[in-house]
Enzyme design. Structure first.
Site, short mmCIF file in Angstrom:
data_model
loop_
_atom_site.label_atom_id
_atom_site.label_comp_id
_atom_site.label_asym_id
_atom_site.label_seq_id
_atom_site.Cartn_x
_atom_site.Cartn_y
_atom_site.Cartn_z
N THR A 29 52.98 50.31 39.61
CA THR A 29 52.14 50.85 38.54
C THR A 29 52.32 52.36 38.53
O THR A 29 51.99 53.03 39.50
CB THR A 29 50.66 50.50 38.81
OG1 THR A 29 50.55 49.08 38.92
CG2 THR A 29 49.75 51.00 37.70
N PHE A 48 51.10 41.52 36.81
CA PHE A 48 49.65 41.44 36.56
C PHE A 48 48.94 40.57 37.58
O PHE A 48 47.84 40.08 37.33
CB PHE A 48 49.39 40.92 35.14
CG PHE A 48 50.09 41.75 34.09
CD1 PHE A 48 49.56 42.96 33.70
CD2 PHE A 48 51.28 41.33 33.51
CE1 PHE A 48 50.20 43.75 32.75
CE2 PHE A 48 51.94 42.10 32.55
CZ PHE A 48 51.39 43.32 32.17
N ARG A 78 46.74 39.07 40.59
CA ARG A 78 45.46 39.43 41.21
C ARG A 78 45.49 39.02 42.67
O ARG A 78 46.02 37.94 42.99
CB ARG A 78 44.30 38.68 40.54
CG ARG A 78 44.07 39.05 39.10
CD ARG A 78 43.30 37.97 38.38
NE ARG A 78 44.06 36.71 38.37
CZ ARG A 78 43.60 35.54 37.92
NH1 ARG A 78 42.37 35.46 37.47
NH2 ARG A 78 44.36 34.46 37.95
N GLU A 79 44.91 39.82 43.53
CA GLU A 79 44.81 39.41 44.93
C GLU A 79 43.92 38.17 45.01
O GLU A 79 42.98 38.01 44.23
CB GLU A 79 44.24 40.56 45.77
CG GLU A 79 45.25 41.69 45.85
CD GLU A 79 44.76 42.86 46.69
OE1 GLU A 79 43.91 42.66 47.57
OE2 GLU A 79 45.26 43.97 46.46
N PHE A 89 35.26 38.59 33.33
CA PHE A 89 35.09 39.99 33.73
C PHE A 89 33.80 40.60 33.19
O PHE A 89 33.73 41.77 32.87
CB PHE A 89 36.32 40.83 33.32
CG PHE A 89 37.24 41.02 34.48
CD1 PHE A 89 37.95 39.96 35.00
CD2 PHE A 89 37.34 42.25 35.12
CE1 PHE A 89 38.76 40.11 36.12
CE2 PHE A 89 38.15 42.41 36.23
CZ PHE A 89 38.86 41.34 36.73
N LEU A 90 32.79 39.76 33.12
CA LEU A 90 31.48 40.22 32.65
C LEU A 90 30.43 39.93 33.72
O LEU A 90 29.27 39.74 33.39
CB LEU A 90 31.09 39.52 31.35
CG LEU A 90 31.53 40.15 30.03
CD1 LEU A 90 30.83 39.47 28.87
CD2 LEU A 90 31.25 41.66 29.98
N CYS A 108 43.69 48.73 43.09
CA CYS A 108 44.25 48.89 41.74
C CYS A 108 43.29 49.50 40.73
O CYS A 108 43.50 50.61 40.27
CB CYS A 108 44.76 47.55 41.24
SG CYS A 108 45.96 46.82 42.37
C1 UGA Z 1 43.65 43.73 39.27
C2 UGA Z 1 43.99 43.08 37.92
O1 UGA Z 1 43.03 42.06 37.62
C3 UGA Z 1 45.39 42.46 37.97
O2 UGA Z 1 45.73 41.92 36.71
C4 UGA Z 1 46.39 43.54 38.37
O3 UGA Z 1 47.71 43.03 38.46
C5 UGA Z 1 46.00 44.14 39.71
O4 UGA Z 1 44.66 44.68 39.62
C6 UGA Z 1 46.98 45.21 40.06
O5 UGA Z 1 46.96 46.26 39.41
O6 UGA Z 1 47.84 44.99 40.92
P1 UGA Z 1 42.78 42.79 41.63
O7 UGA Z 1 42.59 44.23 41.99
O8 UGA Z 1 43.48 41.89 42.58
O9 UGA Z 1 43.60 42.68 40.25
O10 UGA Z 1 41.35 42.16 41.41
P2 UGA Z 1 40.44 41.77 40.16
O11 UGA Z 1 40.34 40.30 40.09
O12 UGA Z 1 40.85 42.49 38.95
O13 UGA Z 1 39.03 42.33 40.65
C7 UGA Z 1 38.83 43.73 40.78
C8 UGA Z 1 37.41 44.04 41.17
O14 UGA Z 1 36.54 43.80 40.07
C9 UGA Z 1 36.84 43.21 42.33
O15 UGA Z 1 36.19 44.10 43.22
C10 UGA Z 1 35.87 42.27 41.68
O16 UGA Z 1 34.81 41.93 42.52
C11 UGA Z 1 35.38 43.11 40.50
N1 UGA Z 1 34.86 42.30 39.38
C12 UGA Z 1 35.68 41.48 38.69
C13 UGA Z 1 33.53 42.42 39.03
O17 UGA Z 1 32.75 43.17 39.65
N2 UGA Z 1 33.05 41.66 37.98
C14 UGA Z 1 33.84 40.82 37.27
O18 UGA Z 1 33.34 40.19 36.33
C15 UGA Z 1 35.18 40.71 37.65
#
Ligand code: UGA
Length: 434
Positions: free
Chosen positions: A119, A148, A150-151, A248-249, A259
Site C-alpha cells: 500500500t 484487499f 483482511r487479517e 462495517f457499521l 492498515c
Molecule cells: C483492512 C481492509 O478491510 C482490507 O480490505 C485491507 O486489505 C487491509 O485492511 C489492508 O490494508 O491490508 P484488516 O485491517 O485486516 O483489513 O481488518 P478489517 O476487517 O478491515 O478491520 C479493521 C478494524 O475495524 C478492526 O479493528 C475491526 O474491529 C474494526 N471494525 C470493523 C469495527 O470496529 N467495526 C466494524 O463494523 C468493522
C-alpha cells in the site's frame, strides 16, 4: 515467481500463488522468519496459513530465502514489503519498497514483470519505475496490483477476491498478471484494468471508505450516548437501505490494525503534499472519532469505579480483531495500557495473542485461562470479539468476579442474558445500561 516481503501480505500472497500451482520463491531479510517458514512454521497467527504452507512445501511449490540471488530470473516478482507510518506527520515510509526495488533491479531480466502490491502513496509506482530502470539500465516492466485481504480471512480473501485490480503501463505486464490470476479470473472474478495512479489510489480509497464507515457509526454512538438512542438498532435500521448496507457499521472501540489507521494518515499526508489536503481533511475527523472511543472506555471505567488506582480490571482480547494475533494499533491493547497507567491492576486474556505479546508491557498481568483471569475482578471489558467470549455463560462467570460489571466494547454480547444474570451491563452507544 518471486514474492518479496513475508509479512501478512507477502506470506499470504506467496501461499495463495502456490495454491494456484505457481512455483514461488519467498524472500525476506529476516532470516529467522525464512528458516521458520522453510520448516513449515508461520511466525504469526492466521487461520489456514500454516496448513497451506506445509502443503506447498511438501509439493515443492515454495521455498524461502533471505537473499535476492536467483538461479534464474523470475518471470514475475511481487513487492509486498511494509510501508509503515513515519513519525507524527503520518506519511507512509516507502523506503522498504525502494530498497527492494533497487536490489531487485540487479536481479531481473528485460522480460521480468515487477508487480507492486504494497500500500503506497499515489505516485510511488512512477518514481519506483524510474529508479529501477536507471539501476537496471533498461526499462522495467512495472505494474500495480493492490491486495484487499483482511487479517483473519487472509488466504480465503486472496483466493476468492471481490475483484482483481491491475494498473500497468504496458501490455506485457498486464497479460502476465492475467496469466498468474487465470484460475481466479476463470471463476468470473471481476477484473478492473486501470492506470497506475488509480491502482495505487484504489487501495487507500477503499481503506479510507471503510474507516469512514466505522467512524460514522461511532459518531452516531456518541450522539446516541447523549440522547438516549441506541446505535446498534440505528445501524440495523439504516443498514437495510442497500445504498448504505449493513457491513462495517458495528460501533464499539473502533478500528485498529496495521492498515486502516496508518492508511488514512498516510492518505492525508500524501494529499497535502499534492496540494489537495482539503479533499481528505475529513479523514482527520475519522481518526479523531476513532481515538475518542478508546478514551470513552477509560471515562466509563472511571465513572463506574471512581478512582482507578488498584482497581482490578480484566481486558478480554488484545488483538485488533479476532482470529489474528496482530496488536498493531489495537484499541483493546491501548485501553488496557491506559488503564494500567491510571493505576488499575489490569489482567489481559487473549486466546492467541499472549505469545505474540511476549515480554512487552510487563505492567499487564497475563492470564491464559479465562476463569482464572476473571477471578476477583472489579470490571471486565470485552475488547476483541473472539468467539470464546461470545460463548461465556454470564451466571457462572459472575461467580468468579468481585463485581459484576462489564463493558462490551464490541457490542457482541447478549444484553438480556447478562442482565438476567445480574450484571451491570454497559455497551458503547447503546441505551441498555441497567
Ligand atoms: C483492512 C481492509 O478491510 C482490507 O480490505 C485491507 O486489505 C487491509 O485492511 C489492508 O490494508 O491490508 P484488516 O485491517 O485486516 O483489513 O481488518 P478489517 O476487517 O478491515 O478491520 C479493521 C478494524 O475495524 C478492526 O479493528 C475491526 O474491529 C474494526 N471494525 C470493523 C469495527 O470496529 N467495526 C466494524 O463494523 C468493522
Amino acid at each position: 515467481m518471486c514474492v518479496i516481503g513475508l509479512g501478512y501480505l507477502g506470506a499470504t500472497h506467496a501461499l495463495a500463488m502456490a495454491k494456484l500451482g505457481h512455483h514461488v520463491v519467498g524472500i525476506d531479510l529476516d532470516s529467522t522468519k525464512v528458516e521458520s517458514m522453510n520448516a513449515g512454521k508461520m511466525s504469526f497467527h492466521e487461520p489456514g496459513l500454516e496448513v497451506a504452507l506445509r502443503e506447498a512445501l511438501s509439493k515443492e511449490l515454495v521455498r524461502f530465502q533471505a537473499s535476492f540471488e536467483m538461479t534464474e530470473p523470475a518471470e514475475v516478482v511481487f513487492i509486498c514489503v511494509g510501508t509503515p507510518q513515519t513519525g507524527s506527520g503520518g506519511s507512509a515510509d516507502t523506503s522498504y519498497v525502494f530498497a527492494a526495488g533497487e536490489t531487485l533491479s540487479k536481479a531481473v531480466s528485460r522480460e521480468t514483470v515487477v508487480v507492486g502490491k504494497s500500500t503506497v502513496p499515489v505516485g510511488t509506482a512512477a518514481a519506483l519505475r524510474k529508479r529501477m530502470s536507471e539501476v537496471a539500465g533498461f526499462p522495467i516492466h512495472l505494474a500495480w496490483n493492490p491486495e484487499f485481504l483482511r487479517e483473519g480471512t487472509a488466504l480465503e480473501d486472496s483466493l476468492n477476491p471481490d475483484r482483481i485490480v491491475i494498473g500497468s503501463w504496458d501490455d506485457h505486464s498486464s497479460q502476465k498478471l492475467k496469466e498468474v490470476y487465470k484460475p481466479i479470473l476463470d471463476k468470473g472474478t471481476p477484473l478492473i484494468e486501470v492506470n497506475v495512479p488509480t491502482a495505487e489510489l484504489v487501495k487507500v480509497a477503499a481503506n479510507a471508505f471503510l474507516a469512514t464507515k466505522v467512524s460514522f457509526i461511532n459518531a452516531m454512538a456518541e450522539i446516541a450516548e447523549v440522547s438516549g438512542a441506541d446505535a446498534v438498532e440505528l445501524a440495523d435500521a439504516i443498514g437495510y437501505d442497500e445504498r448504505i448496507g449493513n457491513k462495517f457499521l458495528r460501533n464499539g472501540i473502533g478500528f485498529g490494525g496495521g492498515c486502516l489507521p496508518k492508511d488514512i494518515r498516510g492518505f492525508v499526508a500524501r494529499a497535502e503534499e499534492l496540494g489537495a489536503g482539503e479533499a481528505v481533511s475529513f479523514l482527520k475527523d475519522v481518526d479523531a472519532i476513532n481515538q475518542r472511543r478508546r478514551a470513552r472506555v477509560l471515562a466509563l471505567a472511571e465513572q463506574e469505579l471512581g478512582e482507578l488506582q488498584n482497581k482490578k480490571v480484566l481486558m478480554m482480547g488484545l488483538s485488533f480483531k479476532p482470529d489474528s494475533d496482530d496488536m498493531r494499533d489495537s484499541p483493546a491493547l491501548e485501553i488496557a495500557l491506559r488503564l494500567a497507567q491510571a493505576g488499575a491492576k489490569v489482567t489481559v486474556h487473549d486466546p492467541v495473542s499472549l505469545a505474540a505479546l511476549g515480554n512487552k508491557h510487563p505492567e499487564l498481568i497475563r492470564e491464559q485461562d479465562l476463569s482464572a483471569a476473571a477471578k476477583d475482578q472489579d470490571l471486565v471489558i470485552l475488547g476483541t470479539e473472539w468467539s470464546e467470549y461470545k460463548a461465556i455463560e454470564p451466571t457462572a462467570f459472575g461467580d468468579l468476579v468481585a463485581n459484576k460489571l462489564i463493558i462490551d466494547g464490541r457490542n457482541v454480547l447478549d444484553v438480556a442474558s447478562w442482565r438476567a444474570a445480574d450484571w451491570r451491563f454497559i455497551a458503547l452507544g447503546r441505551n441498555v445500561h441497567n
